[in-house]
Design an enzyme around this catalytic site. Structure first.
Site, PDB file in Angstrom:
ATOM      1  N   GLU A 243     -22.163 -21.774  21.525  1.00  0.00           N
ATOM      2  CA  GLU A 243     -22.361 -22.398  22.832  1.00  0.00           C
ATOM      3  C   GLU A 243     -21.669 -21.647  23.972  1.00  0.00           C
ATOM      4  OE1 GLU A 243     -21.268 -26.497  22.128  1.00  0.00           O
ATOM      5  OE2 GLU A 243     -23.039 -26.833  20.892  1.00  0.00           O
TER       6      GLU A 243
ATOM      7  N   ASN B  83     -25.072 -18.906  18.791  1.00  0.00           N
ATOM      8  CA  ASN B  83     -25.726 -20.204  18.593  1.00  0.00           C
ATOM      9  C   ASN B  83     -25.531 -21.039  19.852  1.00  0.00           C
ATOM     10  OD1 ASN B  83     -26.907 -22.148  16.632  1.00  0.00           O
ATOM     11  ND2 ASN B  83     -24.942 -23.239  16.817  1.00  0.00           N
TER      12      ASN B  83
ATOM     13  N   HIS C 260     -31.199 -29.918  19.139  1.00  0.00           N
ATOM     14  CA  HIS C 260     -30.890 -31.354  19.212  1.00  0.00           C
ATOM     15  C   HIS C 260     -31.880 -31.967  20.204  1.00  0.00           C
ATOM     16  CE1 HIS C 260     -27.320 -30.969  16.799  1.00  0.00           C
ATOM     17  NE2 HIS C 260     -26.870 -30.005  17.573  1.00  0.00           N
TER      18      HIS C 260
ATOM     19  N   GLU D  86     -29.568 -26.766  13.951  1.00  0.00           N
ATOM     20  CA  GLU D  86     -28.951 -28.115  13.950  1.00  0.00           C
ATOM     21  C   GLU D  86     -29.984 -29.181  14.295  1.00  0.00           C
ATOM     22  OE1 GLU D  86     -25.400 -28.156  16.376  1.00  0.00           O
ATOM     23  OE2 GLU D  86     -24.756 -26.185  15.670  1.00  0.00           O
TER      24      GLU D  86
ATOM     25  N   ASP E 137     -32.188 -32.172  15.004  1.00  0.00           N
ATOM     26  CA  ASP E 137     -32.351 -33.631  14.931  1.00  0.00           C
ATOM     27  C   ASP E 137     -33.200 -34.045  16.123  1.00  0.00           C
ATOM     28  OD1 ASP E 137     -30.291 -33.584  16.926  1.00  0.00           O
ATOM     29  OD2 ASP E 137     -28.755 -34.077  15.440  1.00  0.00           O
TER      30      ASP E 137
HETATM   31  C1  XIL Z   1     -20.555 -31.985  15.891  1.00  0.00           C
HETATM   32  C2  XIL Z   1     -20.196 -32.692  14.606  1.00  0.00           C
HETATM   33  O1  XIL Z   1     -21.368 -33.074  13.932  1.00  0.00           O
HETATM   34  C3  XIL Z   1     -19.353 -33.911  14.897  1.00  0.00           C
HETATM   35  O2  XIL Z   1     -18.890 -34.508  13.708  1.00  0.00           O
HETATM   36  C4  XIL Z   1     -18.165 -33.525  15.769  1.00  0.00           C
HETATM   37  O3  XIL Z   1     -17.458 -34.686  16.134  1.00  0.00           O
HETATM   38  C5  XIL Z   1     -18.625 -32.803  17.003  1.00  0.00           C
HETATM   39  O4  XIL Z   1     -19.406 -31.677  16.624  1.00  0.00           O
HETATM   40  N1  XIL Z   1     -23.208 -28.445  18.336  1.00  0.00           N
HETATM   41  C6  XIL Z   1     -22.548 -27.814  17.327  1.00  0.00           C
HETATM   42  C7  XIL Z   1     -21.953 -28.629  16.235  1.00  0.00           C
HETATM   43  O5  XIL Z   1     -22.556 -26.591  17.250  1.00  0.00           O
HETATM   44  O6  XIL Z   1     -20.778 -28.042  15.728  1.00  0.00           O
HETATM   45  C8  XIL Z   1     -21.666 -30.029  16.697  1.00  0.00           C
HETATM   46  O7  XIL Z   1     -21.214 -30.785  15.574  1.00  0.00           O
HETATM   47  C9  XIL Z   1     -22.894 -30.645  17.321  1.00  0.00           C
HETATM   48  C10 XIL Z   1     -23.314 -29.867  18.525  1.00  0.00           C
END
Ligand code: XIL
Length: 481
Positions: A167, A208, A244, A272, A274
């Site tokens: 990020e 990422n 996400h 990631e 969802d």
């Molecule tokens: C999230 C985890 O799932 C949570 O448990 C934690 O509290 C916060 O981080 N982007 C990312 C991940 O790269 O590492 C994050 O994971 C979600 C957003």
């Protein structure tokens, strides 16, 4: 590695997982994929591997003690990303303390299930212990290089890839300020990549980020950055699109965006995935989620440089979404009881499998409603209960007394107060208590006119082990008896 060899390895592992699940009596056929349970090619990872891709999930340390969750993870996925266990606050909580225990546990689980590991993450502004931010600027580079080198060396040869920097961008495409950017400027990214490559030459090195799935200012900035890194000979192998999403909002430019990164000679991964919605979830949103999952998978399969897809979590019950986005949830392919949702079935179909009945567009929830029952519909239900002090087993037989076949069913009923479903067979059942819905598992979607189907569940109770009441089939009330 030869594709056949890997496929054989996976098949062996899938069969072992099935045997374990069967022996434990834990798993409804629902969690084992589509079609006949355990049929070759039926799981997400089998289907993805047949297309030269992987299908992964995120796991946290606490997830490992949930046997229902791990049974699904082991059966369906072939790549694991530690949810939190390889982040700086865990792995180096103080300048002089490294702690790889939690991450090692995730790696052990992955190895035991023949899964690979996406290392996540080496350099990130978040989940960063305060001691790093308190360092004098002149000491940050050495601290970052030490962290990257120590962690990548610890996991050398054990991870498929590293999200080296996570990020790095703001939404407008500028680089985010962080301890690293503030101390080193944009050069911290190349420095972290070079340090990681030196420590583990065989790991694929990724940048990422989120909101870079479609073509926009932020993904343009990522594109410029990785183009520039490549032209300077900085080691960079891939770009991770976190993905996400919110239901109905998959960017229309996602495929084109994947294509342009791949055209640079980079791997692209959906890291990631969802797809959240307001809860309680509506039938329309669950159907849209199924469409969205298929779209994302198709976007990846369309580009040979898109190497795999990982969902962030196994099911809605372990998803980070409710904790991070108030009022939202239901973001994954498995419901709160680890039963597959319509999005799972559409994912299987999008991967070339045969779970597609009922398809998202013909699912009971979208094709019929209580106000518009199919002509000639009707049903009768009988229940059979075996109860003990705190639990019960209930088997439900649903007969189609209408004049036409049912293809895709959704049986709603009310559980007596205090009852909570703990597992189910021959149906996906959710939520665990109150007004619940049992949905077919594709292979048993059809109930001929005059025919019947059966499903069942185990439940806990608090003193009232009576049968469920108020049954309906696809919105049509059933007689009981
Ligand atoms: C999230 C985890 O799932 C949570 O448990 C934690 O509290 C916060 O981080 N982007 C990312 C991940 O790269 O590492 C994050 O994971 C979600 C957003």
């Amino acid at each position: 590695m030869a594709a056949q060899l890997r496929a054989a390895l996976r098949r062996g592992r899938a069969l072992a997982a099935l045997a374990v699940a069967a022996a434990g009596g834990l798993l409804a056929a629902a969690t084992l994929g589509s079609g006949p349970a355990g049929a070759a090619g039926g799981t997400l990872h089998d289907l993805a591997e047949a297309k030269g891709r992987y299908f992964g999930t995120a796991l946290t340390q606490s997830n490992l003690s949930n046997s229902t969750l791990t049974a699904v993870a082991g059966a369906q996925f072939d790549m694991v990303t530690p949810g939190n266990e390889m982040k700086w606050d865990t792995t180096q909580p103080s300048a002089t303390t490294f702690n790889f225990g939690p991450g090692d546990q995730i790696v052990s689980f992955a190895k035991a299930h023949s899964m690979r590991v996406r290392g996540h993450t080496l350099v990130w502004h978040s989940q960063l212990p305060s001691w790093v931010g308190s360092l004098p600027a002149a000491q940050v580079q050495a601290a970052m290089e030490n962290h990257v080198a120590t962690q990548a060396t610890h996991y050398k040869g054990q991870v498929y890839s590293w999200d080296v920097v996570n990020e790095p961008f703001n939404e407008d495409g500028s680089l985010r300020t962080s301890a690293f950017y503030n101390a080193m400027g944009s050069g911290y990214i190349a420095d972290a990549l070079r340090t990681a490559r030196a420590a583990d030459p065989s790991a694929k090195l990724y940048l990422n980020d989120y909101n870079i799935e479609g073509v926009n200012a932020k993904s343009d900035a990522m594109y410029q950055l990785v183009s520039s890194l490549k032209s300077q000979g900085v080691p960079i192998d891939g770009v991770g699109l976190e993905s996400h999403f919110i239901v109905g909002q998959i960017p229309s430019t996602m495929k084109a965006n994947i294509q342009r990164f791949a055209a640079l000679g980079l791997d692209v991964a959906v890291t990631e995935l969802d797809d959240r919605m307001q809860v309680p979830a509506s039938a329309a949103n669950l159907a849209q989620q199924a469409t969205d999952y298929a779209t994302v998978i198709a976007n990846c399969l369309a580009v040979s440089g898109c190497v795999g897809i990982s969902q962030w979590g196994v099911g809605d019950a372990d998803s980070w979404i409710p904790g991070a986005f108030g009022g939202y949830g239901a973001a994954t392919m498995y419901d709160d009881n680890y039963q597959p949702k319509a999005s799972y079935r559409s994912a299987v179909t999008a991967l070339g499998g045969t779970a597609g009945s009922p398809s998202p567009s013909s699912s009971p929830s979208s094709s019929s409603s209580p106000s518009t029952p199919p002509t000639g519909s009707g049903c009768r239900v009988s229940t059979q209960i075996n109860a003990w002090a705190t639990g019960l087993t209930e088997n439900v037989t649903v007969s189609n007394t209408g004049g036409s076949a049912v293809n895709g069913w959704s049986v709603k009923f009310t559980l007596p107060g205090g009852q909570t479903v703990t597992s189910a067979w021959n149906a996906a059942v959710s939520p665990a208590g109150g007004q619940v819905t049992a949905t077919d598992l594709a292979y048993n979607a059809a109930i001929p006119a005059g025919g019947s189907t059966g499903f069942g569940f185990n439940a806990n109770h608090t003193g009232n082990p009576a049968a469920a009441t108020g049954f309906s089939l696809n919105g049509v009330a059933c007689t009981v008896g």
